[in-house]
Design a protein around this motif. Structure first.
Motif, PDB file in Angstrom:
ATOM      1  N   PHE A 249       0.804  -1.208   0.091  1.00  0.00           N
ATOM      2  CA  PHE A 249       0.000  -0.076   0.090  1.00  0.00           C
ATOM      3  C   PHE A 249       0.829   1.288   0.134  1.00  0.00           C
ATOM      4  N   ILE A 250       2.072   1.021  -0.369  1.00  0.00           N
ATOM      5  CA  ILE A 250       2.967   2.244  -0.596  1.00  0.00           C
ATOM      6  C   ILE A 250       3.320   2.472  -1.993  1.00  0.00           C
ATOM      7  N   THR A 251       3.280   3.749  -2.426  1.00  0.00           N
ATOM      8  CA  THR A 251       3.538   4.202  -3.799  1.00  0.00           C
ATOM      9  C   THR A 251       3.832   5.748  -3.656  1.00  0.00           C
ATOM     10  N   GLY A 252       4.612   6.220  -4.408  1.00  0.00           N
ATOM     11  CA  GLY A 252       5.185   7.586  -4.562  1.00  0.00           C
ATOM     12  C   GLY A 252       5.806   8.219  -3.351  1.00  0.00           C
ATOM     13  N   VAL A 253       6.745   7.124  -2.693  1.00  0.00           N
ATOM     14  CA  VAL A 253       7.322   7.708  -1.666  1.00  0.00           C
ATOM     15  C   VAL A 253       9.033   7.507  -2.078  1.00  0.00           C
ATOM     16  N   ASN A 254       9.538   8.799  -1.681  1.00  0.00           N
ATOM     17  CA  ASN A 254      10.916   8.978  -1.631  1.00  0.00           C
ATOM     18  C   ASN A 254      11.317   8.592  -0.336  1.00  0.00           C
ATOM     19  N   LEU A 255      11.858   7.538   0.023  1.00  0.00           N
ATOM     20  CA  LEU A 255      11.999   6.867   1.356  1.00  0.00           C
ATOM     21  C   LEU A 255      13.673   7.337   1.723  1.00  0.00           C
ATOM     22  N   SER A 256      13.864   8.033   2.725  1.00  0.00           N
ATOM     23  CA  SER A 256      15.130   8.815   3.225  1.00  0.00           C
ATOM     24  C   SER A 256      15.830   7.248   3.839  1.00  0.00           C
ATOM     25  N   VAL A 257      17.002   7.031   3.621  1.00  0.00           N
ATOM     26  CA  VAL A 257      17.743   5.875   4.051  1.00  0.00           C
ATOM     27  C   VAL A 257      19.136   6.653   4.287  1.00  0.00           C
ATOM     28  N   ASP A 258      19.118   7.496   5.259  1.00  0.00           N
ATOM     29  CA  ASP A 258      20.410   8.597   5.353  1.00  0.00           C
ATOM     30  C   ASP A 258      20.796   9.032   6.598  1.00  0.00           C
ATOM     31  N   GLY A 259      20.227   8.086   7.528  1.00  0.00           N
ATOM     32  CA  GLY A 259      20.866   8.306   8.917  1.00  0.00           C
ATOM     33  C   GLY A 259      20.305   9.634   9.676  1.00  0.00           C
ATOM     34  N   GLY A 260      19.423  10.113   8.967  1.00  0.00           N
ATOM     35  CA  GLY A 260      18.944  11.568   9.516  1.00  0.00           C
ATOM     36  C   GLY A 260      19.340  12.618   8.929  1.00  0.00           C
ATOM     37  N   TYR A 261      20.107  12.636   7.833  1.00  0.00           N
ATOM     38  CA  TYR A 261      20.857  13.562   7.149  1.00  0.00           C
ATOM     39  C   TYR A 261      19.864  14.629   6.667  1.00  0.00           C
ATOM     40  N   HIS A 262      18.638  14.194   6.140  1.00  0.00           N
ATOM     41  CA  HIS A 262      17.588  15.103   5.707  1.00  0.00           C
ATOM     42  C   HIS A 262      16.988  16.066   6.624  1.00  0.00           C
ATOM     43  N   VAL A 263      17.215  15.715   7.949  1.00  0.00           N
ATOM     44  CA  VAL A 263      16.287  16.388   9.036  1.00  0.00           C
ATOM     45  C   VAL A 263      17.452  17.182   9.882  1.00  0.00           C
ATOM     46  N   GLN A 264      18.769  16.745   9.596  1.00  0.00           N
ATOM     47  CA  GLN A 264      19.832  17.174  10.439  1.00  0.00           C
ATOM     48  C   GLN A 264      20.051  18.696  10.195  1.00  0.00           C
ATOM     49  N   SER A 265      20.114  19.794  11.036  1.00  0.00           N
ATOM     50  CA  SER A 265      20.386  20.944  10.730  1.00  0.00           C
ATOM     51  C   SER A 265      21.640  21.274   9.829  1.00  0.00           C
ATOM     52  N   PRO A 266      21.491  21.958   8.838  1.00  0.00           N
ATOM     53  CA  PRO A 266      22.784  22.349   7.950  1.00  0.00           C
ATOM     54  C   PRO A 266      24.061  22.384   8.623  1.00  0.00           C
ATOM     55  N   GLY A 267      25.147  21.813   8.290  1.00  0.00           N
ATOM     56  CA  GLY A 267      26.350  22.252   8.916  1.00  0.00           C
ATOM     57  C   GLY A 267      27.302  22.063   7.625  1.00  0.00           C
ATOM     58  N   LYS A 268      28.929  21.965   8.076  1.00  0.00           N
ATOM     59  CA  LYS A 268      29.639  22.059   7.144  1.00  0.00           C
ATOM     60  C   LYS A 268      29.734  20.519   6.229  1.00  0.00           C
TER      61      LYS A 268
END
Length: 272
Positions: A249-268
């Motif tokens: 029942f899952i379609t149209g999802v871009n699943l983040s598999v990134d250890g939280g990179y996409h929600v981490q505050s921007p850093g260097k």
């Protein structure tokens, strides 16, 4: 109930004809081995024929001796792609799962890269994916199959060090969503995984030497909320999940598999 759910995840890929591109190394190779363990019938594409054969041997060992069909070649060559799909149907008569994994990385921004690099990135990472998918869709409609695209966190987060690559992966993310809407009435699911920095050879292929690669991985630990970079199998497991009935029942999802990179505050995140 728990055991029956676990059995479903393992058994639902058994016997499914699965085409994986870029399977000669990295995430593609890891996915191929995992799918073999889960009983899938494999079709493997890659440009490095020697490596592809090694992956196929490992898959045969994991899959009880079933030999994958190897369809090596450059996906930017239209005739190669057409023959690949034809070979799949001749051998298996159907296609159930398409894993669009093949892709390349190049560093550089608007001031430090050229149009040739841009064209190469977009041709491999976007145009070839579009073309192969276009040819596979009629077969996937017949089987009510699914597509899993391998994108990147680079398609979700801005970066000053790999402009064309980021653009290509952003395109794949939207391609995933648009295609999911188009094919949903046909009961074909379309999703993507968006890995963070994963330990593969892609960074060396992009021009980093051993010392620079180690430095890059160490630096990237700080941009991932979990404090580390990822491993190939962690992405492969998510690809298998999205391809299985466990994700029915899952379609149209871009699943983040990134250890939280996409929600981490921007850093260097740039090389010093």
């Amino acid at each position: 109930m728990a055991n029956s759910c676990a059995d479903l995840k393992v058994s639902s890929l058994k016997g499914k004809v699965t085409l994986i591109t870029g399977a000669s190394s990295g995430i593609g190779a890891g996915a191929a081995v995992l799918f073999a363990k889960l009983g899938a019938l494999l079709v493997l594409n890659g440009r490095n024929v020697e490596n592809l054969k090694k992956v196929a041997e490992e898959c045969a060992e994991c899959g009880g001796g079933t030999e994958p069909l190897l369809v090596p070649g450059d996906l930017t060559d239209e005739d190669t792609v057409k023959k690949m799909v034809e070979d799949v149907i001749v051998r298996f008569g159907q296609l159930d799962v398409l894993v669009n994994n093949a892709g390349i990385l190049a560093f550089g921004g608007i001031q430090t890269s050229d149009l040739a690099t841009y064209d190469r990135i977009m041709n491999v990472n976007v145009r070839s994916v579009y073309h192969l998918t276009q040819l596979c869709v009629p077969q996937l409609i017949k089987t009510k199959g699914c597509i899993v695209n391998v994108s990147s966190v680079a398609g979700q987060r801005s970066s000053a060090i790999a402009l064309a690559y980021c653009m290509s992966k952003s395109a794949i993310n939207h391609f995933t969503c648009c295609l999911a809407v188009e094919l949903a009435p046909k009961q074909v699911r379309v999703n993507s995984v968006c890995p963070g920095v994963i330990v593969t050879e892609v960074f060396k292929s992009a021009g980093l030497d051993d010392e620079e690669t180690v430095k890059f991985f160490e630096m990237c630990k700080h941009s991932h909320a979990l404090g580390r970079v990822g491993e190939v199998d962690e992405v492969a497991q998510c690809i298998a999940f999205l391809a299985s009935d466990a994700a029915s029942f899952i379609t149209g999802v871009n699943l983040s598999v990134d250890g939280g990179y996409h929600v981490q505050s921007p850093g260097k995140t740039e090389m010093e």
